[in-house]
Structures are given as structure tokens and as C-alpha cells.
Write a protein that holds these residues in place. Structure first.
Motif, PDB file in Angstrom:
ATOM      1  N   GLU A   6      52.577 121.242 107.969  1.00 49.68           N
ATOM      2  CA  GLU A   6      52.270 121.305 109.528  1.00 49.68           C
ATOM      3  C   GLU A   6      52.825 119.658 110.047  1.00 49.68           C
ATOM      4  N   GLN A   9      56.546 120.197 110.500  1.00 47.72           N
ATOM      5  CA  GLN A   9      56.874 121.134 111.796  1.00 47.72           C
ATOM      6  C   GLN A   9      56.693 120.517 112.976  1.00 47.72           C
ATOM      7  N   ASP A  10      55.635 119.637 113.197  1.00 48.51           N
ATOM      8  CA  ASP A  10      55.250 118.728 114.166  1.00 48.51           C
ATOM      9  C   ASP A  10      56.387 117.717 114.641  1.00 48.51           C
ATOM     10  N   LEU A  12      59.385 117.902 113.462  1.00 47.40           N
ATOM     11  CA  LEU A  12      60.570 118.763 113.967  1.00 47.40           C
ATOM     12  C   LEU A  12      60.816 119.218 115.425  1.00 47.40           C
ATOM     13  N   LYS A  13      59.413 119.571 116.018  1.00 47.10           N
ATOM     14  CA  LYS A  13      59.347 120.027 117.435  1.00 47.10           C
ATOM     15  C   LYS A  13      59.763 118.782 118.152  1.00 47.10           C
ATOM     16  N   GLU A  14      59.454 117.630 117.829  1.00 41.50           N
ATOM     17  CA  GLU A  14      59.771 116.257 118.591  1.00 41.50           C
ATOM     18  C   GLU A  14      61.277 115.955 118.447  1.00 41.50           C
ATOM     19  N   THR A  15      61.708 116.133 117.290  1.00 38.10           N
ATOM     20  CA  THR A  15      63.364 115.723 117.082  1.00 38.10           C
ATOM     21  C   THR A  15      63.874 116.854 116.187  1.00 38.10           C
ATOM     22  N   PRO A  16      64.312 118.010 116.998  1.00 36.88           N
ATOM     23  CA  PRO A  16      64.918 119.195 116.392  1.00 36.88           C
ATOM     24  C   PRO A  16      65.982 118.844 115.825  1.00 36.88           C
ATOM     25  N   HIS A  22      64.694 119.159 108.615  1.00 34.90           N
ATOM     26  CA  HIS A  22      64.878 120.132 108.205  1.00 34.90           C
ATOM     27  C   HIS A  22      65.107 120.399 106.577  1.00 34.90           C
ATOM     28  N   ARG A  41      66.091 128.271 105.074  1.00 34.07           N
ATOM     29  CA  ARG A  41      66.280 127.177 105.863  1.00 34.07           C
ATOM     30  C   ARG A  41      67.343 126.383 105.184  1.00 34.07           C
TER      31      ARG A  41
END
Length: 111
Positions: A6, A9-10, A12-16, A22, A41
Motif C-alpha cells: 500500500e 502504491q501511495d 507511486l501515485k505521488e511520483t509515477p 515501479h 510489472r
């Protein structure tokens, strides 16, 4: 779902566009036993961030584990090209060793 998963994933939302996140997420799925998600992935990383050299070794090893050695060899070869272009000799040597083992050669043999 694991808290580490989790958290990644959080992040990654901020810095995709961070290839390391990744990569870390793919490894976390692997640790949790979700080989197919990890595989998807890792492959995506090689497509989205082809210069992220660390991916190729781990992707190749996962493919070998899944009895997909021919595909692993292809990714080892791609990784060696990237490592060479980046002058990352450590990664190049690791990839070369994995490549030779996948081909059934002795890791210490010279070409």
C-alpha cells in the motif's frame, strides 16, 4: 494487502515517473507470491523505463523460475546492452553470468 504494498502504491501515485518505485512494487508482488503481477510489472518497466538496468536481471530470473528460459535469455541480452551503454559493469557482469547459466554454459567460460 500488505502495508508495504500500500505504501509503495501511495508513493507511486505521488511520483509515477520514478522507475525505482515501479521496480520496488514489482519486487514486493514477487515477495508476496504474486508472480504474474510481478511479471507484468517488470515487463512494463522495461517498456516504460528501458534504461532502468536492474529490472532485466530480476525479470530474467522470474522468467526462468516460470520455465520461460527462452524469454529470460532475451531480457538478459537486452539488459546487457543497456548495462553496457550505461557503463554499469557490475550489472553487466551479473547479467552476463545469468545469461550464460540460462544458456547452460559455465559462468566462468569466455566467449
Amino acid at each position: 494487502m500488505s502495508s508495504k504494498l500500500e505504501q509503495l502504491q501511495d508513493f507511486l501515485k505521488e511520483t509515477p515517473q520514478d522507475p525505482f518505485l515501479h521496480y520496488a512494487l514489482a519486487n514486493e508482488y514477487l515477495k508476496l507470491g504474486n508472480e504474474q503481477e510481478s511479471l507484468a510489472r517488470f515487463v512494463a518497466i522495461t517498456e516504460q523505463f528501458p534504461d532502468y538496468v536492474g529490472t532485466y536481471y530480476h525479470l530474467g530470473k522470474l522468467l526462468e523460475k516460470l520455465n520461460r528460459t527462452d524469454e529470460a535469455i532475451i531480457y538478459y541480452e537486452k539488459g546487457m546492452v543497456v548495462a553496457q551503454s550505461k557503463r554499469n559493469m557490475h550489472a553487466l557482469n551479473e547479467l552476463r553470468g545469468a545469461y550464460r547459466l540460462a544458456l547452460g554454459e559455465d559462468e566462468d567460460e569466455d566467449y
